[in-house]
Write a protein that holds these residues in place. Structure first.
Motif, PDB file in Angstrom:
ATOM      1  N   LEU A  89       0.939  -1.207  -0.099  1.00 41.33           N
ATOM      2  CA  LEU A  89       0.082  -0.133  -0.036  1.00 41.33           C
ATOM      3  C   LEU A  89       0.867   1.198   0.502  1.00 41.33           C
ATOM      4  N   ALA A  90       2.210   0.996   0.480  1.00 40.56           N
ATOM      5  CA  ALA A  90       2.246   2.401   0.987  1.00 40.56           C
ATOM      6  C   ALA A  90       3.149   2.512  -0.781  1.00 40.56           C
ATOM      7  N   ALA A  91       3.953   1.702  -0.475  1.00 43.09           N
ATOM      8  CA  ALA A  91       4.625   1.777  -2.595  1.00 43.09           C
ATOM      9  C   ALA A  91       3.433   2.318  -3.526  1.00 43.09           C
ATOM     10  N   CYS A  92       1.563   1.735  -3.660  1.00 43.48           N
ATOM     11  CA  CYS A  92       1.169   2.160  -4.659  1.00 43.48           C
ATOM     12  C   CYS A  92       1.298   3.374  -4.138  1.00 43.48           C
ATOM     13  N   ALA A  93       0.806   4.423  -2.687  1.00 50.78           N
ATOM     14  CA  ALA A  93       0.359   5.190  -2.807  1.00 50.78           C
ATOM     15  C   ALA A  93       1.734   6.152  -3.074  1.00 50.78           C
ATOM     16  N   LEU A  94       2.943   5.969  -2.866  1.00 53.99           N
ATOM     17  CA  LEU A  94       3.771   6.393  -3.944  1.00 53.99           C
ATOM     18  C   LEU A  94       4.109   6.409  -5.165  1.00 53.99           C
ATOM     19  N   ALA A  95       3.741   5.637  -5.403  1.00 55.37           N
ATOM     20  CA  ALA A  95       3.816   5.195  -7.102  1.00 55.37           C
ATOM     21  C   ALA A  95       2.628   6.529  -7.751  1.00 55.37           C
ATOM     22  N   PHE A  96       1.751   6.464  -6.821  1.00 57.35           N
ATOM     23  CA  PHE A  96      -0.053   7.434  -7.843  1.00 57.35           C
ATOM     24  C   PHE A  96       0.871   8.990  -7.177  1.00 57.35           C
ATOM     25  N   THR A  97       1.793   9.175  -5.878  1.00 54.67           N
ATOM     26  CA  THR A  97       2.403  10.068  -5.889  1.00 54.67           C
ATOM     27  C   THR A  97       2.716  11.067  -7.345  1.00 54.67           C
ATOM     28  N   VAL A  98       3.896   9.984  -7.385  1.00 53.66           N
ATOM     29  CA  VAL A  98       4.568  10.485  -8.453  1.00 53.66           C
ATOM     30  C   VAL A  98       4.572  11.093  -9.972  1.00 53.66           C
ATOM     31  N   CYS A  99       2.488   9.613 -10.051  1.00 55.43           N
ATOM     32  CA  CYS A  99       2.461   9.895 -11.773  1.00 55.43           C
ATOM     33  C   CYS A  99       1.594  10.941 -11.409  1.00 55.43           C
ATOM     34  N   ASP A 100       1.378  11.667 -10.329  1.00 55.89           N
ATOM     35  CA  ASP A 100       0.169  12.450 -10.553  1.00 55.89           C
ATOM     36  C   ASP A 100       1.155  14.384 -10.365  1.00 55.89           C
ATOM     37  N   MET A 101       2.409  13.960 -10.039  1.00 48.09           N
ATOM     38  CA  MET A 101       3.106  14.805 -10.069  1.00 48.09           C
ATOM     39  C   MET A 101       3.945  15.407 -11.714  1.00 48.09           C
ATOM     40  N   ILE A 102       4.110  14.038 -12.438  1.00 50.98           N
ATOM     41  CA  ILE A 102       4.783  14.404 -13.761  1.00 50.98           C
ATOM     42  C   ILE A 102       3.820  14.837 -14.078  1.00 50.98           C
ATOM     43  N   SER A 103       4.211  15.511 -15.883  1.00 51.77           N
ATOM     44  CA  SER A 103       3.034  15.505 -16.700  1.00 51.77           C
ATOM     45  C   SER A 103       3.379  14.845 -18.159  1.00 51.77           C
ATOM     46  N   LEU A 104       2.707  13.929 -18.105  1.00 50.08           N
ATOM     47  CA  LEU A 104       3.135  13.097 -19.346  1.00 50.08           C
ATOM     48  C   LEU A 104       2.624  13.973 -20.370  1.00 50.08           C
ATOM     49  N   PRO A 105       3.410  13.459 -22.164  1.00 50.43           N
ATOM     50  CA  PRO A 105       5.055  12.847 -22.445  1.00 50.43           C
ATOM     51  C   PRO A 105       5.822  14.320 -22.118  1.00 50.43           C
ATOM     52  N   SER A 106       5.520  15.126 -21.427  1.00 52.81           N
ATOM     53  CA  SER A 106       6.566  15.895 -21.318  1.00 52.81           C
ATOM     54  C   SER A 106       7.150  15.671 -19.718  1.00 52.81           C
TER      55      SER A 106
END
Length: 393
Positions: A89-106
């Motif tokens: 659960l901690a890993a999934c919360a961290l993955a969600f945070t990282v994905c929400d912070m970045i703006s793909l494809p740039s």
């Protein structure tokens, strides 16, 4: 009052609808790649209860590509409410945070800026909220289950207490009937016999013979009633004979747990009750009817009580465990083994006087046998009884 819960299919449909509304607000049709991932994440919510981790992984690309994050939050909440692996659960919360912070494809993630750090904190809090909420719901569900088990255990303990009190009352009544009533009726029969022999009046002789015959018949009925009253472990509303091997399968089937009985001993049908004034079957050499394999009633009762105590202990101290009862006749001895698997839920802190195993050992020693018990390598427990097949000499 019983709470009315929303049916799971309806709840899933509502979540899919809200996720589609989130996609409609935040994603345009001019961005087919982002729209495709967002729609996949929204429709995947229909499977969130069956494969929660897979649904969350499907929602992560949509979180990284656009602002439609509702599906990701719902998938993270579902995973937290169903999983007990805190590291996952901690890993999934961290993955969600990282994905929400970045703006793909740039991607644009500059941690040297204060604004970025503030946004990171808010995003991490947003990811942690569904995790904590899901864990709270899981804890509440477990607590409700424990309360139901405690209530069931209390009802079972109350039934056992009622049966114990009833058994004591039966024993007291049996002693009174044996010591007082039987003695007086025996005295009546003796005096009637003396009167029958000592008188010459035909009418008095006939009356004395009738009194003597009725007294003897009453004594036979009293003996039968005393033997029935001394029985224990029956239902509170009925008086039954002492249990035997014929009752072992019914005991295992009605134990309230997943249990199986394997035995190489023949299991005779339960004996039919003797009607008042009727004649019972001739007793065996051990003082009662024997099974086809020659086991005396004392050995049969010891086997029954041992299995009964073992299954009760499994029910109380190993919730969710399955039990196996083995009864074997080998080399002039009867061996009984009751083995249970490891419990699937924590045991309830139920009150116990710890007299069950002590009583079983004392009963076995009186019959020349032994009782021992201990844990098994796989986390379960095993109780073993060995008795001479013909009881103690």
């Amino acid at each position: 009052m019983t709470s009315r819960r929303v049916p799971p299919p309806l709840m899933d449909a509502v979540l899919v609808g809200v996720a589609l509304l989130d996609v409609w607000v935040n994603v345009t049709a001019a961005e087919p790649l982002r729209l495709g991932f967002a729609l996949a994440a929204a429709f995947a919510l229909a499977l969130r209860r069956r494969v929660p981790l897979l649904v969350f992984l499907i929602a992560l690309p949509a979180v990284a590509l656009n602002d439609a994050i509702f599906a990701g939050l719902a998938a993270l909440y579902t995973l937290a409410s169903l999983s007990r692996r805190r590291f996952l659960l901690a890993a999934c919360a961290l993955a969600f945070t990282v994905c929400d912070m970045i703006s793909l494809p740039s991607p644009e993630l500059d941690l040297t800026k204060t604004a970025t750090l503030i946004t990171l904190g808010y995003t991490a809090a947003t990811a942690a909220a569904p995790v904590f909420l899901g864990q709270l719901v899981q804890t509440r569900r477990d607590l409700s289950l424990r309360l139901a088990e405690i209530s069931e255990a209390r009802d079972h303990e109350r039934l056992l207490t009622t049966q114990t009190v009833l058994a004591k009352e039966r024993a007291q009544l049996a002693r009174e009937m044996h010591d007082v009533v039987s003695h007086q009726v025996s005295l009546i029969a003796v005096r009637a016999g003396a009167l029958q022999v000592g008188t010459r009046d035909p009418e008095i002789k006939d009356a004395a013979a009738t009194i003597r015959r009725l007294s003897v018949q009453t004594l036979d009925e009293l003996r039968h009633m005393v033997s029935v009253l001394r029985a224990s472990g029956g239902r509170p509303a009925e008086l039954t004979p002492q249990p035997s091997m014929a009752d072992l399968q019914r005991l295992v089937d009605g134990s309230g747990i997943q249990a199986e009985l394997h035995t190489d001993l023949p299991r005779p049908p339960p004996p039919e009750p003797v009607p008042p004034g009727g004649e019972a079957a001739a007793p065996g050499p051990a003082g009662g009817p024997q099974a086809p394999d020659g086991l005396p009633p004392t050995v049969q009762r010891a086997i029954y009580r041992t299995v009964q105590e073992a299954l009760t202990n499994v029910r109380k101290h190993a919730p969710g465990a399955a039990a196996t009862v083995l009864v074997r006749h080998h080399g002039g001895a009867v061996r009984v083994t009751v083995t249970n698997t490891a419990p699937t839920r924590p045991a309830l802190p139920l009150p116990s006087a710890h007299y069950g195993l002590v009583s079983l050992r004392q009963r076995a020693e009186l019959l020349g046998g032994t009782v021992d018990s201990g844990p098994t390598p796989d986390g379960g427990y095993e109780l073993r009884l060995e008795l001479p097949a013909q009881g103690h000499a």
